[in-house]
Design a protein around this motif. Structure first.
Motif, mmCIF file in Angstrom:
data_model
loop_
_atom_site.group_PDB
_atom_site.id
_atom_site.type_symbol
_atom_site.label_atom_id
_atom_site.label_comp_id
_atom_site.label_asym_id
_atom_site.label_seq_id
_atom_site.Cartn_x
_atom_site.Cartn_y
_atom_site.Cartn_z
ATOM 1 N N HIS A 440 0.832 -1.209 0.000
ATOM 2 C CA HIS A 440 0.000 0.000 0.000
ATOM 3 C C HIS A 440 0.866 1.259 0.000
ATOM 4 O O HIS A 440 0.542 2.244 -0.681
ATOM 5 C CB HIS A 440 -0.925 0.007 1.214
ATOM 6 N N THR A 444 0.775 4.017 -2.880
ATOM 7 C CA THR A 444 0.511 5.428 -2.591
ATOM 8 C C THR A 444 1.549 6.316 -3.259
ATOM 9 O O THR A 444 1.231 7.380 -3.814
ATOM 10 C CB THR A 444 0.497 5.675 -1.074
ATOM 11 N N ARG A 447 0.666 6.575 -6.897
ATOM 12 C CA ARG A 447 -0.419 7.547 -7.108
ATOM 13 C C ARG A 447 0.081 8.980 -6.913
ATOM 14 O O ARG A 447 -0.285 9.891 -7.668
ATOM 15 C CB ARG A 447 -1.555 7.265 -6.136
ATOM 16 N N ALA A 465 4.350 9.862 1.150
ATOM 17 C CA ALA A 465 3.560 8.733 0.652
ATOM 18 C C ALA A 465 4.192 7.409 1.068
ATOM 19 O O ALA A 465 3.502 6.462 1.459
ATOM 20 C CB ALA A 465 3.430 8.810 -0.867
ATOM 21 N N HIS A 510 -2.242 12.363 8.144
ATOM 22 C CA HIS A 510 -2.584 11.934 6.785
ATOM 23 C C HIS A 510 -4.054 11.526 6.640
ATOM 24 O O HIS A 510 -4.576 11.461 5.525
ATOM 25 C CB HIS A 510 -1.662 10.794 6.320
ATOM 26 N N ALA A 550 -3.891 10.531 -2.854
ATOM 27 C CA ALA A 550 -3.047 9.409 -3.246
ATOM 28 C C ALA A 550 -3.260 8.211 -2.315
ATOM 29 O O ALA A 550 -3.356 7.057 -2.764
ATOM 30 C CB ALA A 550 -1.573 9.833 -3.231
ATOM 31 N N ASP A 551 -3.341 8.480 -1.027
ATOM 32 C CA ASP A 551 -3.566 7.425 -0.035
ATOM 33 C C ASP A 551 -4.892 6.715 -0.278
ATOM 34 O O ASP A 551 -4.973 5.483 -0.293
ATOM 35 C CB ASP A 551 -3.531 8.052 1.362
ATOM 36 N N ALA A 554 -4.915 4.618 -3.461
ATOM 37 C CA ALA A 554 -4.096 3.415 -3.310
ATOM 38 C C ALA A 554 -4.711 2.408 -2.354
ATOM 39 O O ALA A 554 -4.252 1.268 -2.283
ATOM 40 C CB ALA A 554 -2.699 3.805 -2.814
ATOM 41 N N THR A 555 -5.722 2.821 -1.620
ATOM 42 C CA THR A 555 -6.367 1.909 -0.671
ATOM 43 C C THR A 555 -7.311 0.959 -1.380
ATOM 44 O O THR A 555 -7.276 -0.256 -1.191
ATOM 45 C CB THR A 555 -7.131 2.718 0.396
#
Length: 821
Positions: A440, A444, A447, A465, A510, A550-551, A554-555
């Motif tokens: 992950h 991130t 992304r 990230a 975050h 981005a987080d 990417a999840t």
């Protein structure tokens, strides 16, 4: 092989003796893993050989022209407790009747013991023909092992099948590669699944078998480091799974993981999954390298005859194109230059990785192995070039993944970032997450690489990230732990004090933007000020906005949508205003629109609810880009006006649940009537979406809402009837619900947060419990992440003031008890 005593008992006692000896072997706690698999195979060999001898009269001449052969997993001597027996009765075709009678004498005792059997009866010619038509059959025959009968028959088949495999490798290996790819597409990646199939998923036992077949072709070979141990680890887990379930299953279901972990002597289910993921990572990486080599060899074979013809038989030298200092490209891979000296150049691993990712090429496993064996460790703090190469690697987009995995395979990542070890292959027991923690973090960064033009410091975004979830390897709040780790890592890799502080802030907060945007009242100045104080500067806010997106991307798909994006963008705009010193309005309810005023007047005039449905397909944050590009709509806005009264929240939530509408946001407020008219109307501005099918007509919703408010519609009964008629499958027991009072959430109301398993009618139950507690709901912020509902309710006393501490705690306890009931 089985012990002499067990073998003798099996020979003397027949099927009953075999069953007893098998049971005793499987219940021996001292023997497990490869020794037990070998012993079980040996025990089974002796029993089947005894059946064969009995069927052929135990005479040497009775064995001529017929043989019993183990193939597949049994042929490799890998019998798990509930494995099926893969058997081939091989014969020369001279006496079909005798062979059929012998087959019955072999197969029926196996079936009588309840063992699974995969059997076939063929001549060597038939076996080779079937193998030529089906690559799976060919794979099984590559592991053929003689059990009883005519040894020469088995040996000649093995020799012929292996020769066929090697001769046909240019055709069969692409078939096998396609088969592996199709299976991976269907089953997913073993190292990222919460309930993985140990055999079929990518990186599982079938892939390990495929790598053995590639090696047998002599065309290419897999990296051998750790491969045998990885395969053995998966087999050990499968053994424990069979013993725990009593079934021939390869799927490691959630409800069985603790028992399987205990069987293997592991701490818990997470330790079990990490072991499985680590093994799958090794096999997957070996597969990537091997299939790339197969492609290279086959491509070279097809090109080489033409080159020889052009160059009169001469062999051209491989071209080497420079990419960076000490790094070159050769045959589609990134390798070290002949002049490279890793022992004198500690930055070379990062420079090679960055060059490979920027070129979109794989990093040669030989180069990585040499770097791991000879490169000197980086000094602390890192030199500027090392930090720049790390940022370049992280900013390369999708190619970063394969290069990072190559570094992982040889332990270079944990050598560069020791804290990585705690998150490596760490599972995330949340259906929202697609990846393990380590993957992950890389996803991130991938992304975030697409957002580097949006921020003034791309390097800080990319490193944040990489580190934002680094605290998940430690107990407690991972954001708090991660802040400390981020400070240490940032200083170690050479960021100055100011940049280190920014990275620490990004890691610590975050989740701040998305949690605030979806769970807090953005019209409350206290909400915006709290975020501004946490972030500190406009530039940090800019970075945090990009990191948040981005987080979430990417999840997994459940973590981000245009709706969430619009809420976060709205919050960022408000916080940026505070940080820029713009005057903030006092906490006042937003002025009603003309439509809302019209609905309010009509509700007051008719004395009943009125409503309007309007599709929301345009995000204010993107200026309509979502609609223009055809991306997902934000849902449907449902505006309801109803004369002020009790029971409105549960009534509306219940009606929506009956019509299978999902609530994304919910806002309730009291709206004074215009032109001096006495009285007030409750205005509900909600965003909803159909679970499936189309939206119901507004007239039907209004009719049911009228009945719900006057008490003639039994919502609870109707929901119970629907649940009884279509009960949901029972899966893993979810964690219990949790209801808390958010500290300093608002000056105007008390914020009560609810975290629970999402279910139809959940908001109805919560609304009913809040009504029973005698509080007034000012607004509700509802979000669903996978199977988890995360809701926040702004509640006040009847006169509109926040609840005192003990009263708020009492309401929270009551809500939690109602959800547990």
């Amino acid at each position: 092989m089985a012990s002499t005593d067990v073998t003798r008992e099996t020979e003397n006692s027949g099927p009953g003796g075999y069953a007893a000896a098998r049971l005793r072997l499987l219940t021996e706690g001292a023997r497990s893993g490869p020794p037990r698999r070998r012993a079980l195979a040996g025990l089974t060999d002796d029993w089947l050989a005894g059946l064969f001898d009995a069927g052929t009269g135990s005479r040497a001449e009775g064995h001529a022209g017929v043989a019993l052969v183990a193939v597949g997993g049994y042929g490799r001597g890998e019998l798990s407790p509930r494995s099926d027996l893969d058997l081939l009765l091989l014969h020369d075709g001279r006496d079909d009747k005798a062979v059929a009678a012998l087959a019955d004498r072999l197969w029926y005792p196996v079936w009588d013991l309840g063992l699974d059997l995969d059997h076939s009866v063929r001549t060597p010619q038939q076996a080779r023909k079937t193998a030529g038509e089906d690559v799976k059959v060919h794979l099984g025959l590559l592991d053929a092992r003689h059990l009883a009968g005519d040894l020469g028959l088995t040996t000649s088949l093995r020799t012929a099948v292996l020769a066929d495999w090697r001769n046909q490798a240019p055709k069969r290996l692409p078939e096998l590669r396609d088969l592996c790819a199709e299976r991976a597409e269907r089953q997913g990646e073993l190292r990222f699944l919460l309930e993985p199939d140990l055999k079929e998923a990518r990186g599982g036992l079938r892939d390990a078998t495929a790598l053995r077949a590639v090696a047998a072709s002599w065309l290419a070979d897999a990296p051998r480091e750790g491969l045998a141990d990885a395969r053995r680890a998966l087999l050990d887990v499968r053994d424990a799974l069979h013993l725990a379930t009593g079934r021939a299953t390869d799927r490691l279901a959630l409800q069985e993981q603790d028992q399987v972990a205990a069987e293997l002597g592991l701490l818990d289910a997470d330790a079990l999954l990490r072991q499985v993921y680590e093994a799958a990572r090794v096999i997957s990486y070996a597969g990537d390298v091997t299939w790339r080599e197969v492609g290279r060899v086959l491509s070279a074979r097809s090109v080489r005859p033409r080159l020889r013809a052009l160059m009169n038989g001469g062999k051209p030298a491989a071209e080497r194109s420079p990419l960076a200092e000490g790094v070159v490209e050769q045959d589609g891979e990134v390798v070290l230059a002949r002049t490279a000296r890793p022992e004198r150049d500690p930055v070379l691993p990062l420079r090679a990785a960055a060059a490979a990712a920027q070129a979109g090429l794989p990093l040669s496993p030989h180069a990585v192995r040499r770097l791991a064996a000879t490169a000197r460790p980086l000094p602390t703090p890192w030199p500027a070039e090392a930090r720049e190469q790390l940022v370049t690697l992280l900013g390369s987009g999708r190619p970063t993944v394969q290069v990072w995995e190559a570094l992982e395979a040889e332990g270079l990542v944990t050598r560069l970032l020791p804290d990585w070890e705690r998150v490596r292959c760490r599972p995330q027991r949340n259906a929202v997450h697609l990846w393990t923690v380590d993957r992950h973090l890389i996803e991130t960064a991938v992304r975030a690489a697409g957002f580097t033009r949006r921020v003034h410091r791309p390097d800080l975004l990319l490193v944040a990230a990489l580190l934002h979830d680094i605290g998940k390897g430690w107990p407690g709040d991972h954001s708090v732990a991660g802040e400390t780790i981020a400070r240490d890592v940032a200083a170690r890799i050479g960021f100055d004090r100011a940049d280190t502080a920014v990275l620490a802030t990004l890691v610590r907060h975050h989740l701040l933007l998305v949690e605030t945007a979806t769970r807090r009242d953005l019209d409350d100045p206290a909400t915006v000020r709290a975020v501004a104080e946490a972030v500190g500067t406009e530039r940090t806010l800019e970075l945090l906005h990009a990191l948040t997106e981005a987080d979430a991307l990417a999840t997994g798909p459940a973590a981000w949508s245009s709706w969430r994006g619009s809420l976060v963008a709205d919050l960022v705009k408000r916080v940026a205003g505070v940080l820029a010193g713009e005057p903030q309005p006092e906490a006042e309810a937003a002025a009603p629109t003309a439509e809302q005023e019209r609905l309010a007047v009509e509700a007051f005039r008719t004395g009943g609810p009125v409503l309007a449905l309007r599709a929301q397909t345009e995000s204010p944050a993107d200026g309509g880009a979502a609609a223009a590009t055809g991306s997902e709509p934000l849902g449907v806005e449902l505006v309801i006006a109803v004369p002020d009264q009790t029971g409105v929240l549960p009534a509306v939530a219940g009606v929506l649940a009956l019509h299978r509408l999902t609530v994304r946001t919910a806002e309730l407020r009291s709206l004074p009537l215009p032109d001096g008219v006495d009285g007030s109307v409750l205005l509900l501005d909600w965003r909803v979406a159909a679970q499936y099918g189309s939206l119901p007509q507004a007239a039907r919703l209004r009719a049911d809402l009228v009945r719900a408010l006057d008490g003639t519609l039994d919502i609870a009964g109707r929901l119970a009837e629907r649940d009884a008629a279509h009960p949901r499958r029972r899966g893993v027991e979810p964690p219990p619900p949790r209801v808390t009072v958010a500290p300093a959430g608002s000056r105007l109301a008390t914020v009560i947060e609810v975290r629970a398993q999402d279910a139809p009618g959940l908001l109805f139950r919560l609304g009913r419990a809040l009504e029973a507690a005698g509080v007034r709901v000012r607004s509700a912020h509802v979000s669903t992440l996978g199977a988890n509902a995360v809701d926040a309710f702004y509640v006040t006393r009847g006169e509109g003031t926040p609840l005192p501490g003990e009263e708020a705690a009492s309401v929270a306890r009551g809500l939690e008890e109602s959800l547990r009931a």
